[in-house]
Design an enzyme around this catalytic site. Structure first.
Site, PDB file in Angstrom:
ATOM      1  N   ARG A 293      49.757  44.259  30.963  1.00 55.77           N
ATOM      2  CA  ARG A 293      50.583  44.926  31.707  1.00 55.77           C
ATOM      3  C   ARG A 293      52.227  44.966  31.131  1.00 55.77           C
ATOM      4  NH1 ARG A 293      46.232  44.840  33.755  1.00 55.77           N
ATOM      5  NH2 ARG A 293      45.594  44.886  36.112  1.00 55.77           N
TER       6      ARG A 293
ATOM      7  N   SER B 148      48.042  43.711  42.488  1.00 55.87           N
ATOM      8  CA  SER B 148      48.296  42.223  42.186  1.00 55.87           C
ATOM      9  C   SER B 148      49.537  41.809  41.957  1.00 55.87           C
ATOM     10  CB  SER B 148      47.478  42.029  40.614  1.00 55.87           C
ATOM     11  OG  SER B 148      46.224  42.269  40.532  1.00 55.87           O
TER      12      SER B 148
ATOM     13  N   GLU C 231      53.790  40.704  38.430  1.00 61.27           N
ATOM     14  CA  GLU C 231      53.554  41.692  38.057  1.00 61.27           C
ATOM     15  C   GLU C 231      54.291  42.978  38.571  1.00 61.27           C
ATOM     16  OE1 GLU C 231      50.738  45.273  37.714  1.00 61.27           O
ATOM     17  OE2 GLU C 231      49.420  43.447  38.230  1.00 61.27           O
TER      18      GLU C 231
HETATM   19  N1  EPU Z   1      39.414  35.396  42.646  1.00 66.49           N
HETATM   20  C1  EPU Z   1      39.151  34.295  43.879  1.00 66.49           C
HETATM   21  N2  EPU Z   1      39.859  34.413  45.013  1.00 66.49           N
HETATM   22  C2  EPU Z   1      40.846  35.478  45.069  1.00 66.49           C
HETATM   23  C3  EPU Z   1      40.780  36.666  44.082  1.00 66.49           C
HETATM   24  C4  EPU Z   1      39.951  36.526  42.903  1.00 66.49           C
HETATM   25  O1  EPU Z   1      38.322  33.421  43.760  1.00 66.49           O
HETATM   26  O2  EPU Z   1      41.367  35.687  46.284  1.00 66.49           O
HETATM   27  C5  EPU Z   1      38.319  35.050  41.664  1.00 66.49           C
HETATM   28  C6  EPU Z   1      37.121  36.262  41.922  1.00 66.49           C
HETATM   29  O3  EPU Z   1      36.167  35.485  42.429  1.00 66.49           O
HETATM   30  C7  EPU Z   1      36.598  36.324  40.539  1.00 66.49           C
HETATM   31  C8  EPU Z   1      38.278  36.370  39.724  1.00 66.49           C
HETATM   32  O4  EPU Z   1      38.727  35.634  40.286  1.00 66.49           O
HETATM   33  O5  EPU Z   1      35.839  35.567  40.026  1.00 66.49           O
HETATM   34  C9  EPU Z   1      38.678  37.513  39.230  1.00 66.49           C
HETATM   35  O6  EPU Z   1      38.994  38.298  40.418  1.00 66.49           O
HETATM   36  P1  EPU Z   1      38.970  39.990  40.262  1.00 66.49           P
HETATM   37  O7  EPU Z   1      38.019  40.480  39.737  1.00 66.49           O
HETATM   38  O8  EPU Z   1      39.422  40.574  41.684  1.00 66.49           O
HETATM   39  O9  EPU Z   1      40.254  40.182  39.477  1.00 66.49           O
HETATM   40  P2  EPU Z   1      41.686  39.463  39.188  1.00 66.49           P
HETATM   41  O10 EPU Z   1      41.642  38.666  37.839  1.00 66.49           O
HETATM   42  O11 EPU Z   1      42.204  38.820  40.322  1.00 66.49           O
HETATM   43  C10 EPU Z   1      42.439  41.436  37.874  1.00 66.49           C
HETATM   44  C11 EPU Z   1      43.935  42.500  37.916  1.00 66.49           C
HETATM   45  C12 EPU Z   1      43.466  43.453  38.965  1.00 66.49           C
HETATM   46  C13 EPU Z   1      42.179  44.392  38.480  1.00 66.49           C
HETATM   47  C14 EPU Z   1      41.003  43.362  38.384  1.00 66.49           C
HETATM   48  C15 EPU Z   1      39.664  43.725  38.090  1.00 66.49           C
HETATM   49  C16 EPU Z   1      45.644  41.259  36.892  1.00 66.49           C
HETATM   50  C17 EPU Z   1      46.987  40.719  37.463  1.00 66.49           C
HETATM   51  N3  EPU Z   1      44.860  41.863  38.113  1.00 66.49           N
HETATM   52  O12 EPU Z   1      42.448  40.999  39.125  1.00 66.49           O
HETATM   53  O13 EPU Z   1      44.385  44.649  38.858  1.00 66.49           O
HETATM   54  O14 EPU Z   1      41.849  45.268  39.563  1.00 66.49           O
HETATM   55  O15 EPU Z   1      41.509  42.008  37.444  1.00 66.49           O
HETATM   56  O16 EPU Z   1      39.746  44.139  36.744  1.00 66.49           O
HETATM   57  O17 EPU Z   1      45.323  41.287  35.841  1.00 66.49           O
HETATM   58  C18 EPU Z   1      46.519  45.138  39.559  1.00 66.49           C
HETATM   59  O18 EPU Z   1      46.980  45.022  38.325  1.00 66.49           O
HETATM   60  O19 EPU Z   1      47.246  45.618  40.611  1.00 66.49           O
HETATM   61  C19 EPU Z   1      45.045  44.997  39.889  1.00 66.49           C
HETATM   62  C20 EPU Z   1      44.603  45.118  41.053  1.00 66.49           C
END
Ligand code: EPU
Length: 339
Positions: free
Chosen positions: A166, A238, A334
């Site tokens: 990022r 995020s 972020e």
């Molecule tokens: N999770 C939870 N609770 C929540 C959110 C997530 O338990 O409220 C768990 C999910 O169950 C899953 C894991 O965390 O096991 C990952 O969740 P998710 O796939 O939603 O991804 P993230 O790591 O929370 C990142 C990016 C997102 C991107 C997703 C998918 C960052 C800061 N965020 O989120 O990017 O869409 O992966 O690849 O790296 C953004 O940058 O604005 C953004 C939305």
């Protein structure tokens, strides 16, 4: 060509929908626009500056006393192609997801996992947008723009962009100094879709063949189920980054919080799921003033209507403090906060 507007309302230009103003708003419609604007209004060079893409990753805490520069530079051109790759140069003002749709229609591989990310093409290299196992950095060949101090064009090769999670040179050393006018992507004409993230494989199987179009459909389905549409509910995706910690720290946290998402990085370091931590700390759906934690993805803060930048910021500080006290993890933003 350019358009300069004094006392500009930013309400429709930041995806949080925060009602803030800017002293000046300048829209560039061609790479020469900056030089033309400065020739006519040299005082703009003295203003504090902020470069904006779609305004999808910014939080304004108050009115911006300075110049905001946006881009409406559009268009696609093929810089190079052979039987296996295509280098496509895209104007920084093109809507990111229109570009992704265009690539999928043409059968070009590389950006399909980044479907439906809000914002403009020019912002993709700045924060190295990423989702579902892909990052813009892996397909960005070079970045063209204008050095705002010298008014001269400059081109940054992939390596000179210094991409990281990022971030890039444009978000750090060149912040406010370099206006991106076009991005050249190197895409593949043949390939396989990457459906390794989460339950993507299962969703694609339900849709049919594992091809580009179905991968795009699957990503859109997942995003729509978890992430609020910024046109309906103000948000900036995020709000925090997934923190990088040592393996030892992650092991200790996993004891405390079984199921914690842990992603392996370079030796000894891992990235952990910030959304999971925030949810476990009890913040999912919590509202403070007019700002709230999204009820389906705790990493996303939303404007429930009428929230000020300060409301959203205060909620974010309360979360950071609580996560640090409960788990000893410092969450880094972020979203870029503009004071
Ligand atoms: N999770 C939870 N609770 C929540 C959110 C997530 O338990 O409220 C768990 C999910 O169950 C899953 C894991 O965390 O096991 C990952 O969740 P998710 O796939 O939603 O991804 P993230 O790591 O929370 C990142 C990016 C997102 C991107 C997703 C998918 C960052 C800061 N965020 O989120 O990017 O869409 O992966 O690849 O790296 C953004 O940058 O604005 C953004 C939305």
């Amino acid at each position: 060509m350019y358009k300069l507007v004094p006392n500009f309302s930013l309400k429709d230009h930041n995806s949080f929908g925060v009602d803030a103003g800017a002293s000046y708003w300048l829209t560039l419609t061609s790479p020469d626009s900056w030089k033309e604007a400065i020739a006519r209004y040299p005082h703009l060079l003295q203003e504090e500056r902020l470069i904006i893409g779609g305004g999808t990753n910014l939080l304004f805490l108050s009115d911006y006393d300075g110049l905001i520069i946006g881009t409406d530079i559009c268009g696609y051109s093929i810089a190079y192609q052979d039987s296996t790759i295509v280098d496509i140069t895209v104007g920084s003002g093109v809507d990111w997801d229109d570009f992704v749709a265009y690539c999928v229609e043409n059968g070009w591989y590389g950006v399909e996992n980044l479907s439906l990310i809000p914002g403009k093409v020019g912002a993709a290299p700045v924060q190295n947008i990423g989702a579902y196992g892909a990052e813009a950095a892996s397909v960005i060949h070079c970045v063209d723009g204008i050095n705002l101090d010298t008014c001269e064009p400059e081109c940054y090769s992939h390596d000179q962009c210094r991409f990281s999670y990022r971030s890039s040179i444009f978000k750090e050393k060149l912040s406010g100094k370099f206006m991106i006018t076009a991005v050249t992507f190197r895409l593949k004409k043949q390939g396989e879709v990457d459906s390794s993230y989460g339950d993507m494989k299962r969703i694609i199987t339900d849709l049919g063949e594992p091809n580009l179009l179905n991968l795009r459909r699957a990503v859109i389905q997942i995003r729509e189920s978890k992430l609020p549409d910024p046109r309906k509910v103000g948000n900036a995706g995020s709000f925090f980054k997934n923190p990088v910690v040592t393996e030892e720290v992650a092991w200790a946290l996993e004891e405390l919080l079984p199921g914690l998402p842990v992603y392996q990085l370079s030796e000894g370091y891992v990235k952990i799921g910030a959304g999971f931590l925030i949810e476990k700390a009890g913040w999912k759906g919590v509202q403070m003033g007019h700002a709230a934690v999204h009820d389906r993805q705790a990493l996303v803060l939303v404007n429930r209507g009428g929230a000020t930048g300060q409301d959203i910021f205060e909620l974010s500080l309360a979360i950071q403090k609580d996560i640090f006290e409960k788990y000893g993890v410092a969450l880094e933003r972020e979203v870029q906060v503009i004071e």
